[in-house]
Motif scaffolding. Structure first.
Motif, mmCIF file in Angstrom:
data_model
loop_
_atom_site.group_PDB
_atom_site.id
_atom_site.type_symbol
_atom_site.label_atom_id
_atom_site.label_comp_id
_atom_site.label_asym_id
_atom_site.label_seq_id
_atom_site.Cartn_x
_atom_site.Cartn_y
_atom_site.Cartn_z
ATOM 1 N N ASP A 33 35.669 51.852 33.944
ATOM 2 C CA ASP A 33 34.233 51.795 34.516
ATOM 3 C C ASP A 33 33.351 53.128 34.001
ATOM 4 O OD1 ASP A 33 32.353 51.231 36.926
ATOM 5 O OD2 ASP A 33 33.179 53.214 37.404
ATOM 6 N N ALA A 37 32.496 50.194 30.428
ATOM 7 C CA ALA A 37 31.342 49.406 31.045
ATOM 8 C C ALA A 37 30.016 49.813 30.393
ATOM 9 C CB ALA A 37 31.515 49.438 32.597
ATOM 10 N N HIS A 61 42.982 44.968 39.272
ATOM 11 C CA HIS A 61 42.084 44.114 39.980
ATOM 12 C C HIS A 61 41.232 43.623 38.905
ATOM 13 C CE1 HIS A 61 43.737 45.355 44.000
ATOM 14 N NE2 HIS A 61 43.481 46.783 43.744
ATOM 15 N N ASP A 63 38.976 41.400 39.310
ATOM 16 C CA ASP A 63 37.342 41.206 39.733
ATOM 17 C C ASP A 63 36.681 42.537 39.780
ATOM 18 O OD1 ASP A 63 39.373 42.213 41.920
ATOM 19 O OD2 ASP A 63 38.414 41.389 43.278
ATOM 20 N N GLN A 64 37.290 43.689 39.814
ATOM 21 C CA GLN A 64 36.816 45.016 39.667
ATOM 22 C C GLN A 64 36.452 45.229 38.306
ATOM 23 O OE1 GLN A 64 38.963 48.034 41.728
ATOM 24 N NE2 GLN A 64 38.183 49.612 40.360
ATOM 25 N N ALA A 66 35.484 42.842 35.956
ATOM 26 C CA ALA A 66 34.400 41.961 35.788
ATOM 27 C C ALA A 66 33.230 42.526 36.377
ATOM 28 C CB ALA A 66 34.813 40.552 36.298
ATOM 29 N N GLU A 67 33.222 43.148 37.769
ATOM 30 C CA GLU A 67 32.277 43.725 38.274
ATOM 31 C C GLU A 67 31.291 44.821 37.650
ATOM 32 O OE1 GLU A 67 30.495 45.304 42.871
ATOM 33 O OE2 GLU A 67 32.796 44.446 42.409
ATOM 34 N N SER A 68 32.635 45.553 37.208
ATOM 35 C CA SER A 68 31.990 46.978 36.349
ATOM 36 C C SER A 68 31.520 46.550 35.281
ATOM 37 C CB SER A 68 33.268 47.731 36.267
ATOM 38 O OG SER A 68 33.333 48.883 35.514
ATOM 39 N N THR A 69 32.160 45.628 34.421
ATOM 40 C CA THR A 69 31.471 45.292 33.036
ATOM 41 C C THR A 69 30.560 44.464 32.990
ATOM 42 O OG1 THR A 69 32.983 43.819 32.780
ATOM 43 C CG2 THR A 69 33.673 46.110 31.926
ATOM 44 N N GLY A 70 30.225 43.515 33.948
ATOM 45 C CA GLY A 70 29.361 42.403 33.909
ATOM 46 C C GLY A 70 29.971 41.386 33.163
ATOM 47 N N SER A 72 32.603 38.132 32.430
ATOM 48 C CA SER A 72 33.481 36.989 33.356
ATOM 49 C C SER A 72 34.817 37.026 32.961
ATOM 50 C CB SER A 72 32.889 35.643 33.047
ATOM 51 O OG SER A 72 31.470 35.589 33.260
ATOM 52 N N TYR A 73 35.893 37.036 33.958
ATOM 53 C CA TYR A 73 37.259 36.963 33.819
ATOM 54 C C TYR A 73 37.468 35.428 33.714
ATOM 55 C CZ TYR A 73 41.789 36.009 35.962
ATOM 56 O OH TYR A 73 42.985 35.739 35.859
#
Length: 243
Positions: A33, A37, A61, A63-64, A66-70, A72-73
């Motif tokens: 993060d 990121a 996690h 999903d965390q 993916a959200e932090s970096t923008g 897609s998993y």
């Protein structure tokens, strides 16, 4: 970032075990993060990101991340080792939404320790590009066999620029036979930077490679106190041009 360029990073996260010997997945996520990121990555490849032994259970996690970096998993069930895994034998890929996936595969590789590769064919700004990530053996003869299998796979697939990134465990900067065009069928190359051990990097175990000469640029090991503490490897970052 100019058109036709992908900012890529690969990191062996050592299953959340830091250079101090302490297992702390939250520390790894915090390092991603804070340090990766903000780099605006298009490709993030992680190795040793699931447990080593069967059932290769999840650690982080995703999903965390993916959200932090923008990013897609990308691992639907067919791209995982099993239902308790997030990736395939510890390899997990995150890709920019700008990369449209057209074909995906996992490739079993032989060895005393079960190894594998993840391959994703994409369209990027109208260009076809294949992104592969793997974690190869510590034993040089096995790495040669594993790269031969990857080369055989590439021969069966449509021709397009291939980007290979991951912990290739090759300590010699020149790489030897495992990167030979006669073995792989294409010449994968890129500058090297030492990434291991993270506290005092000496060996270029992690690589970002592609066929086109000079197309892997701005390569660097991501050094910081957070990265050094979070794993025995440093992340490797580069910009790859897709002609």
């Amino acid at each position: 970032m100019r058109a036709g360029q992908l900012r890529c990073a690969t990191w062996n996260v050592h299953r959340g075990k830091g250079s101090d010997g302490r297992v702390d997945p939250a520390r790894t996520l915090n390092a991603i993060d804070r340090e990766l990121a903000p780099r605006g990555l298009d490709v993030l490849a992680l190795q040793e990101a699931d447990e080593e032994c069967r059932p290769h259970a999840r650690i982080f996690h995703v999903d965390q991340i993916a959200e932090s970096t923008g990013l897609s998993y990308i691992h639907e069930p067919a791209l995982r080792w099993g239902p308790q895994s997030d990736g395939f034998l510890g390899t997990i890929l995150f890709l920019s939404p700008a990369l449209t996936r057209t074909h995906t595969d996992v490739i079993d590789l032989p060895g005393h320790c079960h190894r594998g590769a993840v391959s994703v064919e994409t369209l990027f700004e109208g260009r076809s590009v294949r992104i592969m990530s793997t974690h190869l053996s510590l034993f040089q003869p096995l790495r040669i066999v594993q790269m031969r299998i990857i080369g055989q796979y590439l021969r069966r697939r449509p021709q397009m620029q291939t980007l290979l990134l991951g912990d290739l465990n090759e300590w010699r900067p020149w790489g030897g036979l495992m990167f030979d065009r006669r073995l792989v069928g294409t010449r994968l190359r890129g500058p090297v930077r030492p990434t291991f051990p993270s506290a005092q990097p000496l060996l270029p175990l992690d690589r970002i490679l592609t066929e086109a000469p000079g197309e892997v640029q701005q390569i660097r090991a991501v050094t910081s106190a957070e990265m050094t503490a979070a794993s025995d490897h440093l992340p490797l970052e580069a910009v790859v041009t897709v002609p």
